[in-house]
Motif scaffolding. Structure first.
Motif, mmCIF file in Angstrom:
data_model
loop_
_atom_site.group_PDB
_atom_site.id
_atom_site.type_symbol
_atom_site.label_atom_id
_atom_site.label_comp_id
_atom_site.label_asym_id
_atom_site.label_seq_id
_atom_site.Cartn_x
_atom_site.Cartn_y
_atom_site.Cartn_z
ATOM 1 N N ALA A 198 2.034 -4.809 -12.903
ATOM 2 C CA ALA A 198 1.879 -4.392 -11.506
ATOM 3 C C ALA A 198 3.103 -4.785 -10.681
ATOM 4 C CB ALA A 198 0.636 -5.027 -10.909
ATOM 5 N N THR A 199 3.300 -4.050 -9.615
ATOM 6 C CA THR A 199 4.367 -4.359 -8.665
ATOM 7 C C THR A 199 3.900 -5.489 -7.754
ATOM 8 O OG1 THR A 199 5.117 -2.078 -8.690
ATOM 9 C CG2 THR A 199 5.782 -3.410 -6.806
ATOM 10 N N LEU A 200 4.764 -6.465 -7.526
ATOM 11 C CA LEU A 200 4.468 -7.562 -6.609
ATOM 12 C C LEU A 200 5.319 -7.416 -5.361
ATOM 13 C CD1 LEU A 200 4.229 -10.885 -8.661
ATOM 14 C CD2 LEU A 200 2.403 -9.660 -7.526
ATOM 15 N N ARG B 263 0.809 -1.225 0.000
ATOM 16 C CA ARG B 263 0.000 0.000 0.000
ATOM 17 C C ARG B 263 0.840 1.273 0.000
ATOM 18 N NH1 ARG B 263 -5.538 -0.357 1.710
ATOM 19 N NH2 ARG B 263 -6.113 -2.517 2.104
ATOM 20 N N THR B 264 2.011 1.207 0.594
ATOM 21 C CA THR B 264 2.782 2.434 0.773
ATOM 22 C C THR B 264 3.972 2.574 -0.175
ATOM 23 O OG1 THR B 264 4.102 1.391 2.511
ATOM 24 C CG2 THR B 264 2.155 2.624 3.203
ATOM 25 N N PHE B 265 4.364 1.492 -0.853
ATOM 26 C CA PHE B 265 5.521 1.601 -1.753
ATOM 27 C C PHE B 265 5.158 2.497 -2.924
ATOM 28 C CE2 PHE B 265 8.102 0.097 -5.377
ATOM 29 C CZ PHE B 265 9.336 0.446 -4.878
ATOM 30 N N ILE C 131 10.467 -7.454 -3.622
ATOM 31 C CA ILE C 131 9.645 -6.586 -4.459
ATOM 32 C C ILE C 131 10.066 -6.788 -5.907
ATOM 33 C CG2 ILE C 131 9.024 -4.207 -5.022
ATOM 34 C CD1 ILE C 131 9.432 -3.486 -2.117
ATOM 35 N N ARG C 132 9.079 -6.970 -6.769
ATOM 36 C CA ARG C 132 9.307 -7.125 -8.210
ATOM 37 C C ARG C 132 8.536 -6.014 -8.912
ATOM 38 N NH1 ARG C 132 11.155 -10.894 -11.805
ATOM 39 N NH2 ARG C 132 9.973 -11.212 -13.712
ATOM 40 N N ARG C 133 9.262 -5.165 -9.644
ATOM 41 C CA ARG C 133 8.660 -3.962 -10.204
ATOM 42 C C ARG C 133 9.183 -3.686 -11.601
ATOM 43 N NH1 ARG C 133 10.508 1.096 -10.575
ATOM 44 N NH2 ARG C 133 8.999 2.770 -10.597
ATOM 45 N N MET D 57 1.307 -9.751 -2.249
ATOM 46 C CA MET D 57 0.331 -8.695 -2.518
ATOM 47 C C MET D 57 0.698 -7.983 -3.816
ATOM 48 S SD MET D 57 -1.684 -8.721 0.158
ATOM 49 C CE MET D 57 -2.493 -7.163 0.312
ATOM 50 N N ILE D 58 -0.310 -7.429 -4.456
ATOM 51 C CA ILE D 58 -0.097 -6.600 -5.638
ATOM 52 C C ILE D 58 0.002 -5.162 -5.163
ATOM 53 C CG2 ILE D 58 -1.132 -5.788 -7.781
ATOM 54 C CD1 ILE D 58 -2.507 -8.532 -7.946
ATOM 55 N N GLY D 59 1.046 -4.475 -5.614
ATOM 56 C CA GLY D 59 1.247 -3.090 -5.210
ATOM 57 C C GLY D 59 0.079 -2.208 -5.603
#
Length: 198
Positions: free
Chosen positions: A155-157, A57-59, A106-108, A191-193
């Protein structure tokens, strides 16, 4: 004849009584051990979910500084030790702080280059994820918005793996019943970012 039968029955009852007490104690201690295991595992699961949710939620992956790498962006927004402190406060109090470990992945996708980067942070006790976040890349949806900058962006994971070593202190009553509780509990949340479409 009746008196002899009643005396024999009293003897049988006094022989059976210790077996009934011991078997009842084993059942009760077994149920308590199973409850402790389930309660602790549930707390570990919910804590891993909360940590992954906080990061997702905050990244903020906005390109505030195009020269910043994913690692630098993570370091600017999160400290693995701070997340571990949150985990220590949520988990049951009987767990020693040094026995708790966290692995954050984190994967972005970089919006300018389109290249997908992965980064990880580890804190606390040795925590090994059963599967890497790269194996879960199919879970990340792609944006279908019409804006040119967002079209096709992945999406960011975020994956948080929480490990607890020696979650149960050895108790004499459980040693008495020979019930073996696990020496390590692990939970993983993905979670999905929430900001990938910005």
């Amino acid at each position: 004849m009746t008196i002899k039968t009643s005396l024999k029955q009293r003897g049988v009852t006094s022989i059976e009584f210790p077996f009934i007490v011991v078997s009842s104690m084993v059942i009760v201690f077994g149920l308590v051990a199973i409850y402790r295991l389930m309660y602790t595992q549930t707390r570990v699961d919910s804590t891993a979910f909360i940590l992954a949710d906080i990061v997702a939620r905050t990244f903020d992956g906005k390109e505030l500084n195009p020269a910043m790498t994913l690692d630098e962006r993570i370091d600017a927004q999160f400290a693995a030790e701070e997340l571990l402190t949150i985990a220590r406060r949520i988990l049951p109090t009987g767990i020693a702080p040094e026995n708790i470990g966290l692995k954050l992945e984190i994967r972005r996708q970089n919006p300018t280059s389109g290249v997908i980067h992965s980064a990880q942070r580890v804190a606390g006790a040795n925590c090994i994820a059963s599967s890497s976040i790269k194996n879960l890349s199919d879970l990340a949806p792609k944006s279908e918005r019409n804006e040119r900058s967002l079209q096709g962006r992945t999406a960011t994971l975020v994956q948080a793996t929480l490990c607890v070593e020696h979650p149960f202190s050895p108790d004499s009553q459980f040693e008495f019943t020979d019930l073996v509780l696990p020496n390590r509990l692990t939970s993983k949340a993905v979670m999905i970012g929430g900001r990938y479409a910005l």
